[in-house]
Design a protein around this motif. Structure first.
Motif, PDB file in Angstrom:
ATOM      1  N   LEU A  84       7.806  11.135 -16.710  1.00 18.43           N
ATOM      2  CA  LEU A  84       8.015   9.690 -16.700  1.00 18.43           C
ATOM      3  C   LEU A  84       7.196   9.074 -15.578  1.00 18.43           C
ATOM      4  O   LEU A  84       7.129   9.627 -14.485  1.00 18.43           O
ATOM      5  N   ALA A  85       6.606   7.920 -15.839  1.00 20.72           N
ATOM      6  CA  ALA A  85       5.888   7.183 -14.795  1.00 20.72           C
ATOM      7  C   ALA A  85       6.892   6.315 -14.057  1.00 20.72           C
ATOM      8  O   ALA A  85       7.853   5.812 -14.655  1.00 20.72           O
ATOM      9  N   PHE A  86       6.689   6.137 -12.759  1.00 15.31           N
ATOM     10  CA  PHE A  86       7.605   5.317 -11.967  1.00 15.31           C
ATOM     11  C   PHE A  86       6.865   4.633 -10.834  1.00 15.31           C
ATOM     12  O   PHE A  86       5.838   5.102 -10.352  1.00 15.31           O
ATOM     13  N   THR A  87       7.412   3.521 -10.402  1.00 11.68           N
ATOM     14  CA  THR A  87       7.045   2.844  -9.156  1.00 11.68           C
ATOM     15  C   THR A  87       8.356   2.466  -8.512  1.00 11.68           C
ATOM     16  O   THR A  87       9.239   1.916  -9.172  1.00 11.68           O
ATOM     17  N   LYS A  88       8.504   2.794  -7.231  1.00 10.88           N
ATOM     18  CA  LYS A  88       9.762   2.446  -6.573  1.00 10.88           C
ATOM     19  C   LYS A  88       9.562   2.155  -5.104  1.00 10.88           C
ATOM     20  O   LYS A  88       8.558   2.537  -4.499  1.00 10.88           O
ATOM     21  N   ALA A  89      10.531   1.436  -4.554  1.00 12.10           N
ATOM     22  CA  ALA A  89      10.621   1.202  -3.117  1.00 12.10           C
ATOM     23  C   ALA A  89      11.707   2.135  -2.600  1.00 12.10           C
ATOM     24  O   ALA A  89      12.747   2.316  -3.242  1.00 12.10           O
ATOM     25  N   VAL A  90      11.460   2.731  -1.445  1.00 14.48           N
ATOM     26  CA  VAL A  90      12.451   3.580  -0.786  1.00 14.48           C
ATOM     27  C   VAL A  90      12.784   2.892   0.528  1.00 14.48           C
ATOM     28  O   VAL A  90      11.933   2.731   1.391  1.00 14.48           O
ATOM     29  N   ILE A  91      14.029   2.484   0.649  1.00 13.69           N
ATOM     30  CA  ILE A  91      14.514   1.790   1.837  1.00 13.69           C
ATOM     31  C   ILE A  91      15.295   2.797   2.680  1.00 13.69           C
ATOM     32  O   ILE A  91      16.153   3.514   2.166  1.00 13.69           O
ATOM     33  N   LYS A  92      15.010   2.825   3.967  1.00 19.58           N
ATOM     34  CA  LYS A  92      15.708   3.699   4.915  1.00 19.58           C
ATOM     35  C   LYS A  92      16.426   2.814   5.926  1.00 19.58           C
ATOM     36  O   LYS A  92      15.795   2.101   6.689  1.00 19.58           O
ATOM     37  N   LEU A  93      17.764   2.870   5.909  1.00 15.53           N
ATOM     38  CA  LEU A  93      18.589   2.070   6.829  1.00 15.53           C
ATOM     39  C   LEU A  93      19.223   2.996   7.857  1.00 15.53           C
ATOM     40  O   LEU A  93      19.871   3.994   7.494  1.00 15.53           O
ATOM     41  N   GLU A  94      19.053   2.681   9.128  1.00 16.63           N
ATOM     42  CA  GLU A  94      19.595   3.499  10.204  1.00 16.63           C
ATOM     43  C   GLU A  94      21.111   3.587  10.131  1.00 16.63           C
ATOM     44  O   GLU A  94      21.785   2.578   9.922  1.00 16.63           O
ATOM     45  N   LYS A 100       0.854  -1.182   0.000  1.00 18.88           N
ATOM     46  CA  LYS A 100       0.000   0.000   0.000  1.00 18.88           C
ATOM     47  C   LYS A 100       0.895   1.238   0.000  1.00 18.88           C
ATOM     48  O   LYS A 100       1.821   1.336   0.817  1.00 18.88           O
ATOM     49  N   GLU A 101       0.604   2.150  -0.899  1.00 17.01           N
ATOM     50  CA  GLU A 101       1.378   3.379  -0.949  1.00 17.01           C
ATOM     51  C   GLU A 101       1.176   4.157   0.346  1.00 17.01           C
ATOM     52  O   GLU A 101       0.067   4.243   0.871  1.00 17.01           O
ATOM     53  N   GLY A 102       2.272   4.704   0.867  1.00 14.59           N
ATOM     54  CA  GLY A 102       2.223   5.477   2.093  1.00 14.59           C
ATOM     55  C   GLY A 102       2.372   4.656   3.365  1.00 14.59           C
ATOM     56  O   GLY A 102       2.549   5.208   4.433  1.00 14.59           O
ATOM     57  N   PHE A 123      13.245   0.782   7.777  1.00 17.65           N
ATOM     58  CA  PHE A 123      11.906   0.589   7.228  1.00 17.65           C
ATOM     59  C   PHE A 123      11.940   0.873   5.735  1.00 17.65           C
ATOM     60  O   PHE A 123      12.927   1.385   5.202  1.00 17.65           O
ATOM     61  N   LEU A 124      10.863   0.526   5.063  1.00 23.53           N
ATOM     62  CA  LEU A 124      10.741   0.852   3.655  1.00 23.53           C
ATOM     63  C   LEU A 124       9.308   1.242   3.350  1.00 23.53           C
ATOM     64  O   LEU A 124       8.399   0.962   4.110  1.00 23.53           O
ATOM     65  N   PHE A 125       9.121   1.919   2.233  1.00 25.79           N
ATOM     66  CA  PHE A 125       7.799   2.277   1.748  1.00 25.79           C
ATOM     67  C   PHE A 125       7.850   2.313   0.230  1.00 25.79           C
ATOM     68  O   PHE A 125       8.919   2.262  -0.374  1.00 25.79           O
ATOM     69  N   PHE A 126       6.684   2.387  -0.385  1.00 25.50           N
ATOM     70  CA  PHE A 126       6.593   2.377  -1.839  1.00 25.50           C
ATOM     71  C   PHE A 126       5.998   3.691  -2.332  1.00 25.50           C
ATOM     72  O   PHE A 126       5.163   4.302  -1.663  1.00 25.50           O
ATOM     73  N   GLN A 127       6.443   4.108  -3.513  1.00 27.88           N
ATOM     74  CA  GLN A 127       5.934   5.320  -4.153  1.00 27.88           C
ATOM     75  C   GLN A 127       5.607   4.993  -5.604  1.00 27.88           C
ATOM     76  O   GLN A 127       6.322   4.209  -6.248  1.00 27.88           O
ATOM     77  N   THR A 128       4.578   5.618  -6.108  1.00 24.64           N
ATOM     78  CA  THR A 128       4.250   5.513  -7.517  1.00 24.64           C
ATOM     79  C   THR A 128       3.775   6.885  -7.975  1.00 24.64           C
ATOM     80  O   THR A 128       3.216   7.648  -7.175  1.00 24.64           O
ATOM     81  N   ILE A 187      20.526   5.905   5.636  1.00 23.15           N
ATOM     82  CA  ILE A 187      21.028   5.678   4.287  1.00 23.15           C
ATOM     83  C   ILE A 187      19.779   5.427   3.452  1.00 23.15           C
ATOM     84  O   ILE A 187      18.912   4.648   3.841  1.00 23.15           O
ATOM     85  N   ASP A 188      19.656   6.099   2.344  1.00 21.67           N
ATOM     86  CA  ASP A 188      18.519   5.934   1.432  1.00 21.67           C
ATOM     87  C   ASP A 188      18.890   4.953   0.330  1.00 21.67           C
ATOM     88  O   ASP A 188      19.939   5.118  -0.301  1.00 21.67           O
ATOM     89  N   ILE A 189      18.014   4.015   0.069  1.00 20.07           N
ATOM     90  CA  ILE A 189      18.180   3.159  -1.104  1.00 20.07           C
ATOM     91  C   ILE A 189      16.901   3.292  -1.917  1.00 20.07           C
ATOM     92  O   ILE A 189      15.818   2.962  -1.440  1.00 20.07           O
ATOM     93  N   GLN A 190      17.020   3.819  -3.109  1.00 23.65           N
ATOM     94  CA  GLN A 190      15.891   4.032  -4.006  1.00 23.65           C
ATOM     95  C   GLN A 190      15.926   2.913  -5.053  1.00 23.65           C
ATOM     96  O   GLN A 190      16.905   2.771  -5.777  1.00 23.65           O
ATOM     97  N   VAL A 191      14.860   2.126  -5.114  1.00 24.90           N
ATOM     98  CA  VAL A 191      14.798   0.948  -5.986  1.00 24.90           C
ATOM     99  C   VAL A 191      13.680   1.162  -7.003  1.00 24.90           C
ATOM    100  O   VAL A 191      12.497   1.162  -6.640  1.00 24.90           O
ATOM    101  N   VAL A 192      14.029   1.350  -8.266  1.00 25.30           N
ATOM    102  CA  VAL A 192      13.027   1.578  -9.308  1.00 25.30           C
ATOM    103  C   VAL A 192      12.495   0.227  -9.777  1.00 25.30           C
ATOM    104  O   VAL A 192      13.216  -0.567 -10.374  1.00 25.30           O
TER     105      VAL A 192
END
Length: 166
Positions: free
Chosen positions: A154-164, A51-53, A62-67, A85-90
């Motif tokens: 551009l359309a996108f869907t990605k996961a954003v991972i946040k590592l402490e 679910k987005e948000g 933690f991680l969350f998804f964006q579209t 640390i941010d990890i952006q996964v397209v």
């Protein structure tokens, strides 16, 4: 053997370029320098329907998804994070991202501890297109712009991972 990063020591150096750009399937090879990466990837891969948000916690972050659709470059600002640390996964589509060393930028909006973000102004000199199946890792000294386009949206869907960062 790759040794874990000494984040505070490296952060004080001038002009550190450590952003990692990699294929999703090869991210696991960075576990020795990015603590809890394995837990983040396992959590991301274990979510069949997201679910987005919504935040999906795991040990160490933690991680969350964006579209959505990218914005024009002119509507973006550089930002950096101190606690994660941010990890952006397209996962689908694509976006552009920009990177700049913090020492080359000036603070536009001071650091918010609640949101773990500080906004910056400065020239956009280093731009990359990130496409489906790619990821990029941003450390606290990597000021970045994300989710923008150069010519057409551009359309996108990605996961954003946040590592402490510890």
């Amino acid at each position: 053997m790759i040794m874990p990063l000494d984040l505070p020591k490296i952060h004080n150096r001038k002009c550190v370029w450590t952003m990692i750009i990699e294929r999703i399937e090869r991210l696991e090879h960075y576990q020795s320098i990015i603590p809890n990466l394995d837990k983040a990837l396992a959590t991301m891969q274990g979510i069949a329907e997201w679910k987005e948000g919504e935040r999906y916690p795991f040990d160490g972050g933690f991680l969350f998804f964006q579209t959505g659709t990218t914005r024009p470059l002119s509507e973006t600002q550089f930002e950096a994070h101190r606690r994660y640390i941010d990890i952006q996964v397209v996962l689908k589509g694509s976006e552009y991202t920009a990177l700049e060393d913090l020492s080359n930028l000036s603070v536009a909006i001071p650091y918010s501890q609640d949101r773990d973000v500080e906004k910056y102004e400065g020239a956009t000199q280093h731009v990359m297109k990130i496409t489906e199946g790619m990821a990029y890792v941003l450390f606290p000294w990597d000021a970045h712009k994300a989710i923008f386009h150069i010519d057409q949206p551009l359309a996108f869907t990605k996961a954003v991972i946040k590592l402490e960062v510890k």
